[in-house]
Design a protein around this motif. Sequence first.
Motif, PDB file in Angstrom:
ATOM      1  N   PRO A 330       0.829  -1.206   0.000  1.00  0.00           N
ATOM      2  CA  PRO A 330       0.000   0.000   0.000  1.00  0.00           C
ATOM      3  C   PRO A 330       0.863   1.255   0.000  1.00  0.00           C
ATOM      4  N   PRO A 331       0.314   2.391  -0.400  1.00  0.00           N
ATOM      5  CA  PRO A 331       1.082   3.636  -0.355  1.00  0.00           C
ATOM      6  C   PRO A 331       1.645   3.894   1.040  1.00  0.00           C
ATOM      7  N   GLY A 332       2.933   4.168   1.095  1.00  0.00           N
ATOM      8  CA  GLY A 332       3.584   4.451   2.369  1.00  0.00           C
ATOM      9  C   GLY A 332       4.038   3.240   3.137  1.00  0.00           C
ATOM     10  N   GLY A 333       3.596   2.046   2.722  1.00  0.00           N
ATOM     11  CA  GLY A 333       3.998   0.838   3.440  1.00  0.00           C
ATOM     12  C   GLY A 333       3.688   0.937   4.919  1.00  0.00           C
ATOM     13  N   PRO A 337       1.033   8.034   7.286  1.00  0.00           N
ATOM     14  CA  PRO A 337       0.657   8.839   6.116  1.00  0.00           C
ATOM     15  C   PRO A 337       1.336  10.195   6.136  1.00  0.00           C
ATOM     16  N   ASP A 338       1.331  10.875   4.995  1.00  0.00           N
ATOM     17  CA  ASP A 338       2.036  12.158   4.868  1.00  0.00           C
ATOM     18  C   ASP A 338       1.273  13.321   5.493  1.00  0.00           C
ATOM     19  N   VAL A 339      -0.026  13.164   5.675  1.00  0.00           N
ATOM     20  CA  VAL A 339      -0.824  14.176   6.357  1.00  0.00           C
ATOM     21  C   VAL A 339      -1.554  13.476   7.500  1.00  0.00           C
ATOM     22  N   PRO A 340      -1.993  14.203   8.504  1.00  0.00           N
ATOM     23  CA  PRO A 340      -2.700  13.552   9.609  1.00  0.00           C
ATOM     24  C   PRO A 340      -3.868  12.718   9.091  1.00  0.00           C
ATOM     25  N   PRO A 390      -2.951  17.748  -0.548  1.00  0.00           N
ATOM     26  CA  PRO A 390      -1.741  18.098  -1.311  1.00  0.00           C
ATOM     27  C   PRO A 390      -1.387  16.999  -2.304  1.00  0.00           C
ATOM     28  N   ARG A 391      -0.620  17.346  -3.319  1.00  0.00           N
ATOM     29  CA  ARG A 391      -0.255  16.371  -4.351  1.00  0.00           C
ATOM     30  C   ARG A 391       0.819  15.417  -3.837  1.00  0.00           C
ATOM     31  N   ASN A 392       0.848  14.255  -4.458  1.00  0.00           N
ATOM     32  CA  ASN A 392       1.872  13.241  -4.219  1.00  0.00           C
ATOM     33  C   ASN A 392       2.054  12.937  -2.736  1.00  0.00           C
ATOM     34  N   SER A 393       0.937  12.741  -2.058  1.00  0.00           N
ATOM     35  CA  SER A 393       0.969  12.469  -0.621  1.00  0.00           C
ATOM     36  C   SER A 393       0.182  11.197  -0.323  1.00  0.00           C
ATOM     37  N   VAL A 394       0.591  10.513   0.739  1.00  0.00           N
ATOM     38  CA  VAL A 394      -0.118   9.324   1.197  1.00  0.00           C
ATOM     39  C   VAL A 394      -1.248   9.772   2.129  1.00  0.00           C
ATOM     40  N   ILE A 395      -2.472   9.357   1.786  1.00  0.00           N
ATOM     41  CA  ILE A 395      -3.660   9.737   2.543  1.00  0.00           C
ATOM     42  C   ILE A 395      -4.224   8.482   3.210  1.00  0.00           C
ATOM     43  N   THR A 449     -12.868   0.500   9.478  1.00  0.00           N
ATOM     44  CA  THR A 449     -12.335   0.316   8.131  1.00  0.00           C
ATOM     45  C   THR A 449     -11.361   1.443   7.785  1.00  0.00           C
ATOM     46  N   THR A 450     -10.171   1.050   7.285  1.00  0.00           N
ATOM     47  CA  THR A 450      -9.120   2.026   6.997  1.00  0.00           C
ATOM     48  C   THR A 450      -8.556   1.788   5.608  1.00  0.00           C
ATOM     49  N   ILE A 451      -8.437   2.865   4.843  1.00  0.00           N
ATOM     50  CA  ILE A 451      -7.917   2.773   3.476  1.00  0.00           C
ATOM     51  C   ILE A 451      -6.777   3.762   3.284  1.00  0.00           C
ATOM     52  N   ARG A 452      -5.970   3.492   2.261  1.00  0.00           N
ATOM     53  CA  ARG A 452      -4.876   4.392   1.883  1.00  0.00           C
ATOM     54  C   ARG A 452      -4.849   4.564   0.369  1.00  0.00           C
ATOM     55  N   PHE A 453      -4.500   5.782  -0.060  1.00  0.00           N
ATOM     56  CA  PHE A 453      -4.243   6.041  -1.473  1.00  0.00           C
ATOM     57  C   PHE A 453      -3.253   7.188  -1.587  1.00  0.00           C
ATOM     58  N   ARG A 454      -2.693   7.349  -2.779  1.00  0.00           N
ATOM     59  CA  ARG A 454      -1.726   8.413  -3.039  1.00  0.00           C
ATOM     60  C   ARG A 454      -2.356   9.455  -3.957  1.00  0.00           C
ATOM     61  N   THR A 455      -2.118  10.723  -3.656  1.00  0.00           N
ATOM     62  CA  THR A 455      -2.710  11.806  -4.436  1.00  0.00           C
ATOM     63  C   THR A 455      -1.879  12.071  -5.689  1.00  0.00           C
ATOM     64  N   ASP A 456      -2.132  11.259  -6.716  1.00  0.00           N
ATOM     65  CA  ASP A 456      -1.409  11.376  -7.980  1.00  0.00           C
ATOM     66  C   ASP A 456      -2.347  11.701  -9.134  1.00  0.00           C
ATOM     67  N   ASN A 457      -3.547  12.222  -8.814  1.00  0.00           N
ATOM     68  CA  ASN A 457      -4.550  12.479  -9.847  1.00  0.00           C
ATOM     69  C   ASN A 457      -5.364  13.715  -9.460  1.00  0.00           C
ATOM     70  N   PRO A 458      -4.911  14.920  -9.857  1.00  0.00           N
ATOM     71  CA  PRO A 458      -5.626  16.138  -9.465  1.00  0.00           C
ATOM     72  C   PRO A 458      -7.089  16.116  -9.890  1.00  0.00           C
ATOM     73  N   GLY A 459      -7.927  16.606  -9.017  1.00  0.00           N
ATOM     74  CA  GLY A 459      -9.353  16.679  -9.331  1.00  0.00           C
ATOM     75  C   GLY A 459     -10.188  16.721  -8.070  1.00  0.00           C
ATOM     76  N   PRO A 460     -11.455  17.110  -8.199  1.00  0.00           N
ATOM     77  CA  PRO A 460     -12.379  17.000  -7.068  1.00  0.00           C
ATOM     78  C   PRO A 460     -13.015  15.618  -7.093  1.00  0.00           C
ATOM     79  N   TRP A 461     -12.659  14.778  -6.142  1.00  0.00           N
ATOM     80  CA  TRP A 461     -13.109  13.383  -6.140  1.00  0.00           C
ATOM     81  C   TRP A 461     -14.051  13.154  -4.967  1.00  0.00           C
ATOM     82  N   ILE A 462     -15.274  12.770  -5.273  1.00  0.00           N
ATOM     83  CA  ILE A 462     -16.259  12.552  -4.232  1.00  0.00           C
ATOM     84  C   ILE A 462     -16.030  11.187  -3.589  1.00  0.00           C
TER      85      ILE A 462
END
Length: 514
Positions: A330-333, A337-340, A390-395, A449-462
């Motif tokens: 997963p992003p960040g292993g 994460p990069d932000v709280p 922010p871009r390119n961050s682990v959420i 339930t906990t998920i992770r993703f990386r912000t590598d796709n600019p846009g407003p995502w619902i």
Amino acid sequence: MLNFLACILALTLGSANAKQRHYTLNILDANVNPDGYTRPAVTVDGTFGRLLTAERHDDFQVEVNNQLSDPRMLKGTSIHWHGIFQHRTAAMDGPAFVTQCPIASGYSFKYKFPTGGQTGTYWYHSHYATQYCDGLRGPIVVYDPQDPYQRMYDVDDASTVITFADWYHTFAPVLSGGPPPRPDSHLINGLGRISGNTTQPLSVISVQKGKRYRMRLVNIACSPNYLITFEGHTMTVIEADGITTKPQVVNSLQIFVGQRYSVIVAADQPIGNYWIRASPSNGPQGFVGGINSAILRYQGAPVLEPNGTAQTLGTTLLEQNLIPYSDPTPPGGHNPPDVPPFVFNIVFSNGSFLINGASYESPSVPILLQILNGADPKDLLPKGSVYVLPRNSVIEISVPGGSPGAPHPFHLHGHKFSVVRSAGQTLYNYDNPVQRDVVSTGKSTSDFTTIRFRTDNPGPWIFHCHIDWHLGKGLAVVFAEDPAGQVKGPQSQKHNKAWDQLCPIWDSIPDSDH
């Protein structure tokens, strides 16, 4: 260096071989009778459940012609291509007032977007209020000519795509005004029965003894999850939500709204008729008279309904046992994460769902248009429901279980995510968790339930509950991902003049035509 060049070459060859997949969807009101009761519905060319297909690296061009006119249902429309990431094409994602204004009745709009190397099982549906509950929904398959499991099955075509849906005899705008409704029936590939009707046709999946079938299961419902079985047959799971997984052999699986699974079913039983059962979480229960069922029919079997009366679950798939076929980390292993981390607490109050105190209400100006118009990210509307990333961050996002209306199937637009803690788990998996785009929050208060993703796709995502009645009552937030990168630079979003005209047209028509 060689690996990098190989990747570039593969991407170049994929783009060079891309085909343009052209479709025209005429969205119109038509009478349908899927379960023994006739009612008007929102359809594609008079039917629902039309299949759209492509191959890896192809581009979609889908002309949507809005011909809706029935005042008892919504007249505007917009289409979301569920599971397609829309990298650099956020304007084509489809959710009304997030990335576009709806398409007004009497007008057309062409959605243009690449598959971007994605393969697997997806679906499309209206993303305007609760309109898809009136019928506008269907499957998408992006085939992979280099599927690593293609030697494990013999048949993978339109005949092996199986959709599961709820159906309502009352119009969605009426139902939206009250508590979440109970379905009147459940449909498999668009056919089902209301209780007491034993003559309405059921869907039949035809198989030949000795062959192996890749069945693509898609929950296109508005509310229920289903426990799926193929009577007398096992299922080998090889895909979850467009992500290839390592094989898991099970007897049954639970599929939540918006989720998809590919399973291999071998026609290795005596020639005959077998039930495909879908036990729903709400609505009519059981299987008496053939409700909640379809038929798996071997070639050479008599045209009769199966004799079985009960559903045997056996070994049920556990989501946490699924392992991605490739790139499982997963992003960040194991790093934070990069932000709280976000924790989204859900409550229900005065007829609305709230996430951390805010109930999502669609703004009058789409969030994407607000960003492109230069709005300060902190001022994006709706207030309290937009989170800037922010871009390119682990959420990392956690949603506690057991909230009102749980379990909630949450879907993230624009990304896949790693489920580092599934409902029912107490441990976290930062090594090889399942990847998907819809996850259940669980119905126990001990779930987290906990998920992770990386912000590598600019846009407003619902990010929203896919029980459409819950979304209609505010169960959503929007992530404004890298707004600056969306406006300019190599990651800036593509839109066109036709997209620019959607809002002026929409704003010019009376509310009665919305």
